[in-house]
Design a protein around this motif. Structure first.
Motif, mmCIF file in Angstrom:
data_model
loop_
_atom_site.group_PDB
_atom_site.id
_atom_site.type_symbol
_atom_site.label_atom_id
_atom_site.label_comp_id
_atom_site.label_asym_id
_atom_site.label_seq_id
_atom_site.Cartn_x
_atom_site.Cartn_y
_atom_site.Cartn_z
ATOM 1 N N LEU A 113 0.637 -1.300 -0.017
ATOM 2 C CA LEU A 113 -0.035 0.029 0.012
ATOM 3 C C LEU A 113 0.950 1.238 0.085
ATOM 4 O O LEU A 113 0.575 2.156 -0.806
ATOM 5 C CB LEU A 113 -0.747 0.055 1.326
ATOM 6 C CG LEU A 113 -2.084 -1.165 1.312
ATOM 7 C CD1 LEU A 113 -2.870 -0.935 2.443
ATOM 8 C CD2 LEU A 113 -3.048 -0.775 -0.061
ATOM 9 N N ILE A 114 1.922 1.481 0.690
ATOM 10 C CA ILE A 114 2.905 2.395 0.916
ATOM 11 C C ILE A 114 3.524 2.586 -0.504
ATOM 12 O O ILE A 114 3.522 3.536 -1.010
ATOM 13 C CB ILE A 114 3.845 2.160 1.944
ATOM 14 C CG1 ILE A 114 3.137 2.616 3.392
ATOM 15 C CG2 ILE A 114 4.839 3.327 1.875
ATOM 16 C CD1 ILE A 114 3.722 2.283 4.623
ATOM 17 N N LEU A 115 3.932 1.613 -1.142
ATOM 18 C CA LEU A 115 4.591 1.609 -2.573
ATOM 19 C C LEU A 115 3.703 2.234 -3.634
ATOM 20 O O LEU A 115 4.036 3.081 -4.318
ATOM 21 C CB LEU A 115 4.966 0.285 -2.773
ATOM 22 C CG LEU A 115 5.444 -0.009 -4.458
ATOM 23 C CD1 LEU A 115 6.644 0.567 -4.512
ATOM 24 C CD2 LEU A 115 5.649 -1.415 -4.741
ATOM 25 N N GLU A 158 12.661 4.737 1.284
ATOM 26 C CA GLU A 158 11.951 5.938 1.494
ATOM 27 C C GLU A 158 10.913 5.721 1.969
ATOM 28 O O GLU A 158 10.151 6.490 2.940
ATOM 29 C CB GLU A 158 12.026 7.064 0.440
ATOM 30 C CG GLU A 158 13.538 7.626 0.307
ATOM 31 C CD GLU A 158 13.426 8.836 -0.938
ATOM 32 O OE1 GLU A 158 12.368 9.145 -1.237
ATOM 33 O OE2 GLU A 158 14.543 8.756 -1.549
ATOM 34 N N GLY A 159 10.129 4.718 1.674
ATOM 35 C CA GLY A 159 8.787 4.481 2.062
ATOM 36 C C GLY A 159 8.691 4.112 3.627
ATOM 37 O O GLY A 159 7.283 4.344 4.174
ATOM 38 N N ASN A 160 9.643 3.950 4.628
ATOM 39 C CA ASN A 160 9.274 3.789 5.782
ATOM 40 C C ASN A 160 9.136 5.172 6.422
ATOM 41 O O ASN A 160 8.918 5.257 7.593
ATOM 42 C CB ASN A 160 10.713 3.431 6.433
ATOM 43 C CG ASN A 160 10.447 1.807 6.356
ATOM 44 O OD1 ASN A 160 9.609 1.008 6.977
ATOM 45 N ND2 ASN A 160 11.637 1.164 5.773
ATOM 46 N N PHE A 161 9.236 6.368 5.407
ATOM 47 C CA PHE A 161 8.851 7.467 6.083
ATOM 48 C C PHE A 161 7.239 7.723 6.551
ATOM 49 O O PHE A 161 6.682 8.244 7.345
ATOM 50 C CB PHE A 161 8.976 8.610 5.025
ATOM 51 C CG PHE A 161 8.520 10.097 5.354
ATOM 52 C CD1 PHE A 161 9.493 10.841 6.210
ATOM 53 C CD2 PHE A 161 7.572 10.943 4.506
ATOM 54 C CE1 PHE A 161 8.959 12.155 6.617
ATOM 55 C CE2 PHE A 161 7.245 12.077 5.066
ATOM 56 C CZ PHE A 161 8.005 12.700 5.813
ATOM 57 N N ASN A 162 6.649 6.618 5.726
ATOM 58 C CA ASN A 162 5.214 6.678 5.871
ATOM 59 C C ASN A 162 4.592 5.457 7.030
ATOM 60 O O ASN A 162 3.359 5.280 7.191
ATOM 61 C CB ASN A 162 4.290 6.447 4.690
ATOM 62 C CG ASN A 162 5.045 7.360 3.726
ATOM 63 O OD1 ASN A 162 5.490 7.050 2.419
ATOM 64 N ND2 ASN A 162 4.453 8.620 3.657
ATOM 65 N N PHE A 163 5.731 4.852 7.656
ATOM 66 C CA PHE A 163 5.174 3.945 8.629
ATOM 67 C C PHE A 163 5.972 4.143 10.003
ATOM 68 O O PHE A 163 7.231 4.118 9.970
ATOM 69 C CB PHE A 163 5.463 2.417 7.835
ATOM 70 C CG PHE A 163 5.233 1.294 8.941
ATOM 71 C CD1 PHE A 163 3.838 1.061 9.640
ATOM 72 C CD2 PHE A 163 6.340 0.570 9.466
ATOM 73 C CE1 PHE A 163 3.757 0.164 10.299
ATOM 74 C CE2 PHE A 163 5.871 -0.487 10.124
ATOM 75 C CZ PHE A 163 4.833 -0.689 10.898
ATOM 76 N N THR A 164 5.351 3.796 11.180
ATOM 77 C CA THR A 164 6.102 3.768 12.424
ATOM 78 C C THR A 164 5.194 2.810 13.498
ATOM 79 O O THR A 164 4.034 2.730 13.295
ATOM 80 C CB THR A 164 6.132 5.351 12.945
ATOM 81 O OG1 THR A 164 6.962 5.349 14.026
ATOM 82 C CG2 THR A 164 4.695 5.693 13.557
#
Length: 413
Positions: A113-115, A158-164
């Motif tokens: 989904l983030i991709l 960079e997609g880990n910018f959107n997950f925590t």
């Protein structure tokens, strides 16, 4: 006076919280209503010379409204939401959070989904304690798998910018991706600020006029002047909100819950490292860092004009802050430094680039350390790590996102 300069205090976000259900026919009305609300309020701030940087919409857990039976169906529903948001006439940047992932299966959907949707698929996982006050390690394990997969399938990781991953975090956090909403709560809105420019300029003006103060006098003065600066703008914000709510009366679909007083640095404003320097420290990470972190936290917690929500503390977001990013290159601090400071202030380990081949077990362990601190100290902490593919400790990242600074890669202890 410097502290009255409204250009130094920006509204980073007007964030609305709402609930969606399986009835897709209701989504457009709910989402566009939130966009219009944020637009109307942003106009009030802009009219009073406050810059508004973004509007954000946060939903309840996405498993409660998206079809999560497959990645295909979840993507189809999120595409439907994306098309709705495209209908908004606002000129401001719209960011969207799909809420929390509650199950292993939902967590497994996040990388794809983030991709596919990036900044319209911000998400978090809330990790709780069991009856023995031990963190839910299964959720941590699944979250780490997601972090690693996101790093592998999104450009430069960079997609880990959107997950925590959240620990002891309550609803109504205005900043992404830690934001989430609960369906039993009312629709609401909160504000988040960007104030590093304000802090730096107020300190510079004071230091220029008072070059030789004793340590104790200087620290007491820093607290007083920075508290006064924040209070001034929070009072202005309260006046704007009062007039806005008086005008709309009972017609509003969103209830004001408060403000997150965190400084919330970005790559386009002063670095928090400059704040430390103005308060007498050569660089962030040297001896004396903890003392200043504690004082800054006290300042952010001192706001009385508006109710405080979210973190309302010191944010040390490594690759969102140009000074901290440079500090990794200069070897001024490491991950232990960030974790130690989190015991005093917050926000945890945020936007930290780590070696791409870091074992899952190590990431799980640092998450458990952070989570244990969060609950033991009764404060909200998060972990947002960026395993960077093919990079080792000391290598320099090549991020291309407008939100991210490039830095040296750190290693987990």
């Amino acid at each position: 006076m410097t502290f009255k300069n409204k250009q130094l205090c920006k509204i980073r976000t007007i964030t609305t919280f709402l609930s969606l259900n399986k009835n897709k026919n209701s989504w457009e009305d709910e989402l566009l209503k939130a966009c219009d609300f944020c637009e109307d309020l942003s106009e009030k701030f802009i009219k009073e010379d406050y810059e508004v940087q973004s509007i954000r919409i946060v939903t309840n857990a996405f498993g409660e409204y998206l079809d999560t039976s497959s990645i295909k169906s979840a993507k189809k529903d999120l595409e439907f939401i994306s098309n709705i948001l495209d209908k908004s006439t606002t000129s401001l940047r719209i960011r969207f959070a799909i809420g929390e992932a509650k199950t292993n299966q939902e967590i497994s959907l996040l990388p794809e989904l983030i991709l596919a949707f990036g900044d319209l698929a911000n998400a978090c996982v809330n990790v709780s304690l069991d009856e023995n006050e031990v963190l839910d390690n299964e959720l941590i394990t699944q979250s780490v798998k997601a972090v690693k997969k996101i790093s592998e399938i999104t450009p430069r990781g960079e997609g880990n910018f959107n997950f925590t991953v959240n620990f002891n975090c309550k609803p109504f956090i205005p900043y992404f991706p830690a934001s989430y909403h609960e369906s039993q709560l009312e629709n609401a809105y909160v504000l988040g600020l960007e104030t590093p420019d304000l802090l730096v300029e107020v300190l510079k003006e004071f230091n220029d006029k008072n070059p030789k103060l004793s340590h104790n006098v200087a620290m007491a003065s820093y607290f007083k002047i920075l508290k006064e600066a924040l209070s001034y703008h929070c009072s202005n914000i309260k006046d704007i909100l009062d007039k806005f709510e008086e005008k709309i009366g009972n017609q509003s679909s969103f209830i004001f819950k408060g403000i997150d007083s965190s400084a919330a640095p970005s790559k386009n404003c002063s670095s928090m490292v400059e704040v430390y320097k103005q308060m007498g420290l050569d660089c962030f990470g040297r001896s004396g860092t903890i003392e200043i972190s504690s004082l800054l936290t006290k300042i952010f917690k001192s706001v009385k004009e508006l109710p405080l929500v979210g973190f309302s503390g010191l944010m040390l977001a490594v690759v969102e802050d140009k000074g901290l990013a440079q500090g990794t290159i200069d070897k001024d601090f490491d991950i232990r430094t960030l974790l130690t400071n989190s015991a005093i202030c917050g926000i945890g380990l945020d936007t930290v680039p780590i070696e791409g081949n870091t074992p899952n077990k190590k990431i799980e362990q640092i998450m458990r350390d952070t989570g244990t601190m969060a609950f033991r100290l009764n404060k909200p902490l998060t972990v947002r790590l960026f395993p960077v593919p093919n990079l080792k400790k000391g290598d320099i990242t090549s991020f291309e996102s407008d939100d991210l600074c490039n830095s040296a890669v750190l290693s987990l202890p």
